[in-house]
Motif scaffolding. Structure first.
Motif, PDB file in Angstrom:
ATOM      1  N   ILE A  68       0.876  -1.153  -0.636  1.00 53.52           N
ATOM      2  CA  ILE A  68      -0.372  -0.539  -0.259  1.00 53.52           C
ATOM      3  C   ILE A  68       0.703   1.494   0.571  1.00 53.52           C
ATOM      4  O   ILE A  68       0.192   2.437  -0.298  1.00 53.52           O
ATOM      5  N   GLN A  69       1.791   0.824   0.715  1.00 54.15           N
ATOM      6  CA  GLN A  69       3.152   2.574   0.462  1.00 54.15           C
ATOM      7  C   GLN A  69       3.264   2.741  -1.042  1.00 54.15           C
ATOM      8  O   GLN A  69       3.923   4.107  -1.096  1.00 54.15           O
ATOM      9  N   MET A  70       3.224   1.724  -2.027  1.00 60.43           N
ATOM     10  CA  MET A  70       3.284   1.909  -3.586  1.00 60.43           C
ATOM     11  C   MET A  70       2.122   3.936  -4.054  1.00 60.43           C
ATOM     12  O   MET A  70       2.223   4.259  -5.299  1.00 60.43           O
TER      13      MET A  70
ATOM     14  N   THR B 212       4.498   3.589   6.927  1.00 57.65           N
ATOM     15  CA  THR B 212       4.426   5.155   6.453  1.00 57.65           C
ATOM     16  C   THR B 212       3.159   5.462   6.089  1.00 57.65           C
ATOM     17  O   THR B 212       2.656   6.572   6.183  1.00 57.65           O
ATOM     18  N   ALA B 213       2.168   4.499   5.525  1.00 57.83           N
ATOM     19  CA  ALA B 213       1.337   4.888   5.116  1.00 57.83           C
ATOM     20  C   ALA B 213      -0.097   5.076   6.333  1.00 57.83           C
ATOM     21  O   ALA B 213      -1.435   5.689   5.497  1.00 57.83           O
ATOM     22  N   VAL B 214       0.025   4.586   7.056  1.00 54.97           N
ATOM     23  CA  VAL B 214      -1.006   5.364   8.335  1.00 54.97           C
ATOM     24  C   VAL B 214      -1.977   6.025   7.704  1.00 54.97           C
ATOM     25  O   VAL B 214      -2.807   6.660   7.490  1.00 54.97           O
TER      26      VAL B 214
ATOM     27  N   LEU C  95      17.080   3.959  11.270  1.00 51.54           N
ATOM     28  CA  LEU C  95      16.392   4.996  10.749  1.00 51.54           C
ATOM     29  C   LEU C  95      14.519   4.862  10.509  1.00 51.54           C
ATOM     30  O   LEU C  95      14.679   4.001  10.157  1.00 51.54           O
ATOM     31  N   GLU C  96      13.513   5.554  11.479  1.00 52.05           N
ATOM     32  CA  GLU C  96      12.717   5.974  11.128  1.00 52.05           C
ATOM     33  C   GLU C  96      12.289   6.074   9.340  1.00 52.05           C
ATOM     34  O   GLU C  96      12.619   7.288   9.450  1.00 52.05           O
ATOM     35  N   ILE C  97      11.213   5.384   9.044  1.00 52.74           N
ATOM     36  CA  ILE C  97      10.660   5.831   7.690  1.00 52.74           C
ATOM     37  C   ILE C  97       9.769   7.210   7.645  1.00 52.74           C
ATOM     38  O   ILE C  97       8.656   6.793   9.050  1.00 52.74           O
ATOM     39  N   MET C  98       9.390   7.907   6.858  1.00 52.45           N
ATOM     40  CA  MET C  98       8.830   9.402   7.239  1.00 52.45           C
ATOM     41  C   MET C  98       7.068   8.758   6.467  1.00 52.45           C
ATOM     42  O   MET C  98       7.515   8.268   5.496  1.00 52.45           O
ATOM     43  N   PRO C  99       6.595   9.547   7.454  1.00 56.60           N
ATOM     44  CA  PRO C  99       4.420   8.873   6.941  1.00 56.60           C
ATOM     45  C   PRO C  99       4.931  10.022   5.261  1.00 56.60           C
ATOM     46  O   PRO C  99       5.191  10.668   5.219  1.00 56.60           O
ATOM     47  N   LEU C 100       4.176   8.933   4.538  1.00 55.23           N
ATOM     48  CA  LEU C 100       4.382   9.648   3.299  1.00 55.23           C
ATOM     49  C   LEU C 100       2.881  10.316   3.363  1.00 55.23           C
ATOM     50  O   LEU C 100       1.703  10.631   4.198  1.00 55.23           O
TER      51      LEU C 100
END
Length: 751
Positions: A323-325, A354-356, A531-536
């Motif tokens: 879903i992050q795509m 990150t998609a939430v 590292l944390e991945i930044m939210p979309l």
């Protein structure tokens, strides 16, 4: 190239049981075999870039990526940071020739545009945009998390909002100029994308997000719900994934939700089979092919690529993978369409956490219930303390070395086999999915003799691989212009393939390891994985043919396809959590298609959507033949075309080498066969949508199968011949020298 289709008001497939067709409109102009004599003269080419010719035409805006500043790449930029960035760059943006020429191509006189941009900068300097309310009103938040292209688009949106909201006219500017921008912007602005799918809005769905890192079991839980559903659909990012899920469902690999441990044990004992008690009849539908096994008009399951997802059919359960795509600039529109449009009682979304926030924001307009389930990795992943120190003798059985060019992959394969005696399977993006799957099977099979996998980032999704350790040949990748550090998301996705749960070998303890080939890359890898991945920030919206036609009606007469597309992208308003799709190289592709003939917008967008290998300049003659044959004759025979071009001769040459078992030429044949395979799948894509103009689907399928047989043989031949390992063992060990190290040595020598 994806992203141009009518998806908000039409289903992507009208019926999963019928062949994908696109009926020709009544009254279409007849194009005889001699119609080329009446075609308008093509603009003369001026320069050549990556196989694309630049065409001179009046009012054509320059390439957007020529903007001379960088975007604000911070995804979590504060209002103060955004405002500072805006102040520092607004004047630079306003003076770009590309900006002036683009607005002129939309029909505004150059003097008016110059005056408006000067006034825009003056208001920025006066503090008109400084207050929180003004930042909200003009959409300055769009500047965060942008590259230079997206920043240019964001500045255009801010400028348009300012122009339409400014209470006083700008001195010397004709009112018609402002009115023209107003008409275009208001006609194509869409502030409630979810409402354009009224059939789906009539139901309240239960949306379940399964989020977590690679190898956390999130997709497996969603697939179990699908396997228990009377009617359902799986939508994934790759044809290979759609095929894998199709096979697993039909062979009973996926235990349905609610199955008891005893039932699961009995099904496992029986093994994969259509007679397995968990087997479900499932169709497969991708852009290039269909495998239909569910009886007509019967409920059942469908596995498809996300672009082919049906938004008109009703399902009990739908699963959307990766879903992050949804934020991908080229393909994200398909995930957006699926999330907003799939008519499923229960919708499962699988991917990164990150998609939430983005999905939460999108679903505020749909009224759907949202449930979030978080998963942890099932097996440990450990970064090793040491790299391989550039010594390929440290490669072990079960390793996967990740490189980012075809040349590097085959160089590594040769050197590893010479120095270690281990045989290597290869997986990279240009390989057909079927061949990638076969290579993965060779690596996974403990008795095949293939102990090491060498792959590109294509291993990141779509393949179940028994990888014990992932080794990064480099942590940087060439993006077409320069080598750049891999994104945090990409590095984690690739590293996470190590130690996949349930696929470890023999007596190995579950878990995986990751390291680098070069010592200097290991600290970068270790730091990035922490590292944390930044939210979309935004989901992608496609460019509808309807919106393009509306924009064209307000532009100067006979605008180019490129100009129409840019008008919608730069002037069309969207909510903050959406951005227009921006496929790679779409401006060059639009100019290329316009150079062939005078197409309707629907036809032009159809060809822009086709999966042609635009990146490979050597295939553009074949792409032109596909399009010219449609324009001039409404008939393209694949056998005739392939014989007129060199591809059929190349295939026959490769088959002759195969028959003679002349493996010395295998490596040199690979690239031509890969190109042929992509062209054939492109033809099949066209044939499923326009079968009258492209009638040779069966012939294309036959050629594709021949191509795959020879490709598979070529890959088997690109390995050591008998006795080479023994000979190599008497030679001194060779230290692997990467491309980066070679370039550094050259620079040092030059200095």
């Amino acid at each position: 190239m994806q992203g141009f289709s009518v998806w908000l008001r039409r289903p992507c497939i009208a019926n999963s049981r019928s062949t994908w067709t696109s009926y020709q409109s009544i009254g279409r102009r007849f194009r005889s075999s001699t119609s080329h004599s009446k075609r308008p003269a093509r603009p003369s080419p001026t320069t050549q870039t990556d196989g694309f010719q630049k065409f001179q035409r009046p009012g054509r805006p320059p390439q957007t990526d020529s903007i001379g500043f960088q975007g604000l790449r911070q995804a979590d930029a504060s209002p103060e940071t955004i405002l500072t960035y805006f102040r520092l760059n607004v004047e630079t943006w306003s003076k770009q020739r590309a900006v002036h020429d683009r607005f002129v191509s939309f029909g505004a006189p150059l003097p008016d545009i110059s005056r408006l941009l000067v006034a825009f900068v003056r208001d920025a300097q006066k503090g008109v945009f400084d207050s929180p309310d003004a930042m909200e009103q003009y959409g300055l938040k769009r500047l965060s998390d942008t590259d230079n292209i997206e920043a240019d688009i964001a500045f255009s949106h801010i400028f348009t909002r300012w122009l339409l909201a400014r209470p006083a006219p700008v001195k010397g500017v004709e009112p018609e100029t402002v009115e023209r921008f107003r008409r275009i912007s208001e006609a194509i602005t869409e502030m409630h994308p979810a409402e354009l799918l009224p059939a789906t809005r009539q139901m309240r769905r239960r949306v379940i997000m399964h989020v977590g890192p690679t190898n956390s079991g999130k997709t497996h839980h969603a697939l179990r719900a699908l396997a228990a559903a009377p009617a359902g659909v799986y939508a994934g990012p790759l044809r290979l994934l759609a095929y894998e899920i199709w096979e697993r469902l039909n062979m009973g690999h996926i235990p349905p939700l609610g199955a008891t441990p005893e039932q699961i044990a009995a099904a496992t004992e029986m093994g994969p089979s259509p007679d397995n008690p968990f087997a479900r009849m499932c169709d497969m539908i991708t852009g290039e092919e269909q495998k239909l096994v569910v009886p007509h008009n019967s409920p059942g399951l469908v596995s498809c690529t996300v672009e082919m997802c049906n938004t008109m059919a009703k399902f009990d359960v739908a699963v959307i993978d990766e879903i992050q795509m949804i934020a991908d600039s080229g393909r994200g529109w398909a995930w957006t369409r699926a999330v907003l449009g799939i008519r499923a009682t229960e919708l499962h979304l699988c991917g990164e956490e990150t998609a939430v926030p983005l999905i939460t924001e999108m679903l505020k307009d749909t009224g759907d219930e949202l449930i979030i389930k978080k998963y942890a990795r099932l097996t440990p992943l450990e970064v090793e303390k040491k790299s391989l120190d550039n010594d390929l003798r440290n490669v072990r059985k079960g390793d996967c070395i990740v490189a980012f060019s075809r040349t590097s992959i085959f160089t590594l394969k040769r050197d590893i086999e010479m120095q270690t005696g281990l045989k290597c399977a290869v997986v990279y993006g240009k390989l057909p999915p079927e061949i990638r799957s076969e290579q993965a099977a060779l690596f996974n099979d403990p008795d095949s003799g293939y102990d090491v996998l060498i792959g590109s980032d294509a291993i990141g999704m779509g393949l179940n691989l028994k990888i014990r350790r992932v080794i990064f040949e480099s942590v940087r990748k060439f993006d077409g212009r320069a080598e750049k550090l891999l994104s945090t998301s990409s590095m984690k996705q690739i590293a996470g393939r190590a130690g996949r749960f349930g696929l470890h070998r023999g007596d190995e303890a579950p878990g995986g390891y990751v390291t680098t080939l070069r010592p200097e890359d290991l600290p970068v890898l270790r730091r990035t994985l922490q590292l944390e991945i930044m939210p979309l920030k935004a989901a992608r919206i496609t460019l509808e043919v309807e919106s393009l036609n509306i924009a064209a009606a307000h532009l100067p007469p006979r605008p180019s396809t490129e100009t129409i597309l840019l008008a919608v992208i730069h002037l069309g308003g969207l909510p903050l959590c959406y951005r227009h799709t921006y496929p790679e190289r779409f401006q060059e592709v639009a100019a290329f298609i316009d150079s062939v003939g005078m197409f309707t917008l629907a036809e032009a967008c159809h060809f822009m959507t086709a999966p042609f290998p635009w990146r490979d300049p050597l295939t553009l003659d074949a792409v032109r033949a596909f399009i010219v044959g449609y324009y001039e004759r409404m008939h393209v025979d694949v056998m005739v075309m392939m014989r007129e071009l060199p591809y059929l001769a190349q295939l026959e040459d490769a088959e002759a080498a195969h028959a003679a078992m002349d493996g010395r030429r295998a490596k040199h044949l690979l690239h031509g066969l890969e190109m042929l395979h992509r062209l054939l799948t492109s033809y099949m894509w066209l044939a499923l949508r326009k079968p009258v103009a492209y009638p040779s689907y069966t012939d294309a399928t036959t050629l594709k199968e021949r191509c795959e047989r020879v490709l598979h043989w070529c890959l088997r031949q690109v390995t050591l011949r008998s006795g080479d390992v023994t000979a190599a063992s008497r030679k001194p060990p060779i230290r692997y020298v990467s491309k980066q190290d070679r370039m550094a040595d050259l620079r040092a020598s030059a200095s």
